[in-house]
Write a protein that holds these residues in place. Structure first.
Motif, PDB file in Angstrom:
ATOM      1  N   ASP A  15       0.734  -1.183  -0.159  1.00 47.16           N
ATOM      2  CA  ASP A  15       0.123  -0.231  -0.093  1.00 47.16           C
ATOM      3  C   ASP A  15       1.163   1.274   0.334  1.00 47.16           C
ATOM      4  OD1 ASP A  15      -2.032  -1.828   0.348  1.00 47.16           O
ATOM      5  OD2 ASP A  15      -1.728  -1.047   2.310  1.00 47.16           O
ATOM      6  N   VAL A  16       1.776   1.403   1.090  1.00 48.39           N
ATOM      7  CA  VAL A  16       2.998   2.496   1.031  1.00 48.39           C
ATOM      8  C   VAL A  16       3.094   2.776  -0.186  1.00 48.39           C
ATOM      9  CG1 VAL A  16       4.646   3.110   2.522  1.00 48.39           C
ATOM     10  CG2 VAL A  16       3.099   2.030   3.210  1.00 48.39           C
ATOM     11  N   ALA A  17       3.911   1.460  -0.611  1.00 53.67           N
ATOM     12  CA  ALA A  17       5.148   1.574  -2.006  1.00 53.67           C
ATOM     13  C   ALA A  17       4.210   1.852  -3.110  1.00 53.67           C
ATOM     14  CB  ALA A  17       5.413  -0.191  -2.624  1.00 53.67           C
ATOM     15  N   ARG A  18       2.527   1.796  -3.394  1.00 51.61           N
ATOM     16  CA  ARG A  18       1.770   2.308  -4.637  1.00 51.61           C
ATOM     17  C   ARG A  18       1.700   3.490  -4.057  1.00 51.61           C
ATOM     18  NH1 ARG A  18      -3.032  -0.576  -3.149  1.00 51.61           N
ATOM     19  NH2 ARG A  18      -1.714  -2.480  -3.459  1.00 51.61           N
ATOM     20  N   PHE A  19       1.108   4.384  -3.119  1.00 53.69           N
ATOM     21  CA  PHE A  19       0.657   5.684  -3.198  1.00 53.69           C
ATOM     22  C   PHE A  19       2.319   6.419  -3.325  1.00 53.69           C
ATOM     23  CE2 PHE A  19       0.658   9.470  -0.572  1.00 53.69           C
ATOM     24  CZ  PHE A  19      -1.327   9.834  -1.138  1.00 53.69           C
ATOM     25  N   PHE A  20       3.268   5.723  -2.517  1.00 52.66           N
ATOM     26  CA  PHE A  20       4.510   6.637  -2.929  1.00 52.66           C
ATOM     27  C   PHE A  20       4.533   6.302  -4.844  1.00 52.66           C
ATOM     28  CE2 PHE A  20       4.608   6.857   1.234  1.00 52.66           C
ATOM     29  CZ  PHE A  20       4.033   8.768   1.750  1.00 52.66           C
ATOM     30  N   GLY A  21       5.090   5.695  -5.689  1.00 57.91           N
ATOM     31  CA  GLY A  21       4.906   5.226  -6.644  1.00 57.91           C
ATOM     32  C   GLY A  21       6.038   4.488  -6.655  1.00 57.91           C
ATOM     33  N   ILE A  22       5.956   3.991  -5.384  1.00 57.74           N
ATOM     34  CA  ILE A  22       7.698   3.159  -5.256  1.00 57.74           C
ATOM     35  C   ILE A  22       7.380   1.640  -6.274  1.00 57.74           C
ATOM     36  CG2 ILE A  22       9.232   2.128  -3.809  1.00 57.74           C
ATOM     37  CD1 ILE A  22       8.316   3.957  -1.648  1.00 57.74           C
ATOM     38  N   ALA A  23       8.098   1.447  -7.601  1.00 55.71           N
ATOM     39  CA  ALA A  23       8.147   0.231  -8.215  1.00 55.71           C
ATOM     40  C   ALA A  23       9.077  -1.002  -7.576  1.00 55.71           C
ATOM     41  CB  ALA A  23       9.029   0.881  -9.807  1.00 55.71           C
ATOM     42  N   LYS A  24       9.898  -0.299  -6.903  1.00 54.35           N
ATOM     43  CA  LYS A  24      11.174  -1.299  -6.330  1.00 54.35           C
ATOM     44  C   LYS A  24      11.530  -1.150  -5.331  1.00 54.35           C
ATOM     45  CE  LYS A  24      14.696  -3.271  -7.852  1.00 54.35           C
ATOM     46  NZ  LYS A  24      16.821  -3.088  -8.330  1.00 54.35           N
ATOM     47  N   GLU A  48      14.157  -1.248  -2.395  1.00 53.53           N
ATOM     48  CA  GLU A  48      15.313  -0.259  -2.974  1.00 53.53           C
ATOM     49  C   GLU A  48      15.528   1.321  -3.218  1.00 53.53           C
ATOM     50  OE1 GLU A  48      14.771  -3.410  -4.173  1.00 53.53           O
ATOM     51  OE2 GLU A  48      16.116  -4.983  -2.900  1.00 53.53           O
ATOM     52  N   GLU A  49      14.076   1.749  -3.838  1.00 52.94           N
ATOM     53  CA  GLU A  49      14.201   3.238  -4.991  1.00 52.94           C
ATOM     54  C   GLU A  49      13.221   3.695  -3.431  1.00 52.94           C
ATOM     55  OE1 GLU A  49      11.350   2.559  -7.878  1.00 52.94           O
ATOM     56  OE2 GLU A  49      11.199   3.733  -7.907  1.00 52.94           O
ATOM     57  N   LEU A  50      13.953   4.888  -3.491  1.00 57.39           N
ATOM     58  CA  LEU A  50      13.435   6.383  -2.587  1.00 57.39           C
ATOM     59  C   LEU A  50      12.014   6.895  -3.787  1.00 57.39           C
ATOM     60  CD1 LEU A  50      16.236   5.760  -1.548  1.00 57.39           C
ATOM     61  CD2 LEU A  50      16.735   7.769  -1.151  1.00 57.39           C
ATOM     62  N   ARG A  70       8.089  21.660  -1.374  1.00 61.77           N
ATOM     63  CA  ARG A  70       8.518  20.986  -0.611  1.00 61.77           C
ATOM     64  C   ARG A  70       8.207  19.601  -0.291  1.00 61.77           C
ATOM     65  NH1 ARG A  70       6.641  21.730   5.782  1.00 61.77           N
ATOM     66  NH2 ARG A  70       8.676  21.228   7.102  1.00 61.77           N
ATOM     67  N   SER A  71       9.677  19.664  -1.073  1.00 64.35           N
ATOM     68  CA  SER A  71       9.625  18.103  -2.044  1.00 64.35           C
ATOM     69  C   SER A  71      10.472  17.118  -1.110  1.00 64.35           C
ATOM     70  CB  SER A  71      10.447  18.111  -3.432  1.00 64.35           C
ATOM     71  OG  SER A  71      10.444  16.894  -4.075  1.00 64.35           O
ATOM     72  N   LEU A  72       9.413  15.663   0.089  1.00 63.40           N
ATOM     73  CA  LEU A  72       9.200  15.438   0.512  1.00 63.40           C
ATOM     74  C   LEU A  72      10.125  14.353  -0.107  1.00 63.40           C
ATOM     75  CD1 LEU A  72       6.999  15.318   3.452  1.00 63.40           C
ATOM     76  CD2 LEU A  72       8.646  16.868   3.087  1.00 63.40           C
ATOM     77  N   THR A  73      11.806  13.612   0.125  1.00 68.73           N
ATOM     78  CA  THR A  73      11.795  12.282   0.327  1.00 68.73           C
ATOM     79  C   THR A  73      11.529  10.696   1.068  1.00 68.73           C
ATOM     80  OG1 THR A  73      13.491  13.118  -0.964  1.00 68.73           O
ATOM     81  CG2 THR A  73      14.236  10.883  -0.708  1.00 68.73           C
ATOM     82  N   VAL A  74      10.859   9.993   0.576  1.00 66.45           N
ATOM     83  CA  VAL A  74      10.478   8.557   0.902  1.00 66.45           C
ATOM     84  C   VAL A  74      11.227   7.798   1.328  1.00 66.45           C
ATOM     85  CG1 VAL A  74       8.672   7.326   1.461  1.00 66.45           C
ATOM     86  CG2 VAL A  74       8.206   9.677   0.839  1.00 66.45           C
ATOM     87  N   ILE A  75      12.243   7.019   2.501  1.00 64.52           N
ATOM     88  CA  ILE A  75      12.631   6.050   2.168  1.00 64.52           C
ATOM     89  C   ILE A  75      12.489   4.760   2.579  1.00 64.52           C
ATOM     90  CG2 ILE A  75      15.708   5.591   2.796  1.00 64.52           C
ATOM     91  CD1 ILE A  75      15.663   8.309   3.717  1.00 64.52           C
ATOM     92  N   PRO A  76      12.378   2.874   2.145  1.00 64.12           N
ATOM     93  CA  PRO A  76      11.716   3.060   2.278  1.00 64.12           C
ATOM     94  C   PRO A  76      13.063   1.754   3.689  1.00 64.12           C
ATOM     95  CG  PRO A  76      11.393   2.752   0.530  1.00 64.12           C
ATOM     96  CD  PRO A  76      12.008   4.013   0.515  1.00 64.12           C
TER      97      PRO A  76
END
Ligand code: ZN
Length: 303
Positions: A148-157, A160-162, A170-176
């Motif tokens: 769910d988290v990956a899909r919402f933030f558009g994290i395909a991988k 590994e992917e940020l 205000r462009s935040l970075t999301v780190i799994p």
């Protein structure tokens, strides 16, 4: 409005400093203007809010409502607002968020801003208030599974992917950061140079199920690599479980936190955690004690 707490303040310089006693009106040193509520007074508000600037609010749920006494974060951009976590059982977070949003809108002369509710991770002490946000207008509550988290933030991988998540200017970075829990993330804010680190790094017991040590090491590798190329003024986690005495934590479920460690950790704590995790940590309940946090391997968990 910020919660005003008048009391004698025992303050200490940020991390490793010599404790000093200051007057009730004096500001404690460090990132925050006030001392956090810590359960040591007969009465304290159920929730305390401190602002880092006009667009950034840090919220603590009183330890008198739940021993976890978690910290939550509310960040505003031009186009949307982000709430990280909704608190533990016993908390009343929704009215506090509604008030902060209303105050922010009125200060900006605006009438609406969409709210996204994310989670540092999916443990109960960080998501218990979700239900109160499900019927809130203009609000998206992100799901609790890693997918769910990956899909919402558009994290395909994942993991590994940020990802970038732009609140508008205000462009935040999301780190799994799976390890402590499978859907864990950290969030970096380049405006204030703060890293919201959840339960993966905070002044307390950093629980890692031994069957997820490898995931946790990979996550902290990722965070350390990110930190090497980004300014970080403070690492802000989701709890405090350390006292100001180096290596000394409170007992589990302590009802109050006298002489509590500051919430903020310095950037170098990321390196310290990174190095600490290289040691063998495969024995549950045999912790590795550092001055400002404790790496705490626990028995295997399903996720
Ligand atoms: Zn927690």
């Amino acid at each position: 409005m910020l919660v005003e707490i008048a009391r004698a303040v025992v303050a200490a310089t940020l991390l490793c400093g010599t404790p000093t006693v200051t007057a009730a009106t004096a500001k404690p040193p460090g990132l925050f203007p006030e001392r956090w509520i810590d359960g040591t007074l007969a009465q304290e508000p159920e929730v305390q809010v401190q602002a880092l600037d006009g667009d950034t609010f840090v919220i603590r749920q009183s330890i008198k409502t739940n021993f976890e006494a978690p910290f939550l974060y509310l960040l505003f951009g031009r186009d949307k607002a982000l709430l990280v976590d909704t608190g533990a059982q016993g908390g009343q977070i929704r009215p506090v968020i509604d008030r902060l949003v209303a105050q922010w809108l009125s200060a900006k002369g605006r009438t609406r801003i969409p709210l996204v509710v994310a989670h540092s991770h999916s443990h109960g002490d960080h998501v218990a208030g979700d239900a109160a946000f499900r019927d809130r207008p203009d609000t998206t509550v992100i799901g609790l599974e890693a997918q769910d988290v990956a899909r919402f933030f558009g994290i395909a991988k994942w993991p590994e992917e940020l990802a970038r998540f732009d609140l508008g200017g205000r462009s935040l970075t999301v780190i799994p950061t799976p390890g402590h829990q499978a859907a864990a993330i950290m969030i970096y804010d380049p405006r204030l140079n703060i890293l919201l680190s959840g339960d993966t790094l905070y002044p307390g017991r950093l629980y890692v199920p031994v069957n997820f040590l490898a995931e946790n090491r990979a996550s902290v590798d990722r965070v350390a690599a990110f930190a090497a190329s980004h300014p970080i003024r403070a690492v802000l986690g989701a709890h405090i479980e350390m006292t100001r005495t180096h290596g000394q934590d409170y007992p589990h479920e302590a009802p109050a936190h006298p002489d509590e460690h500051p919430l903020e950790l310095p950037k170098r704590s990321i390196d310290e955690l990174h190095k600490g995790l290289r040691a063998p940590l495969d024995t549950p309940d045999r912790p590795q004690v550092h001055d400002h946090f404790i790496i705490y391997p626990v028995a295997p968990r399903p996720n």
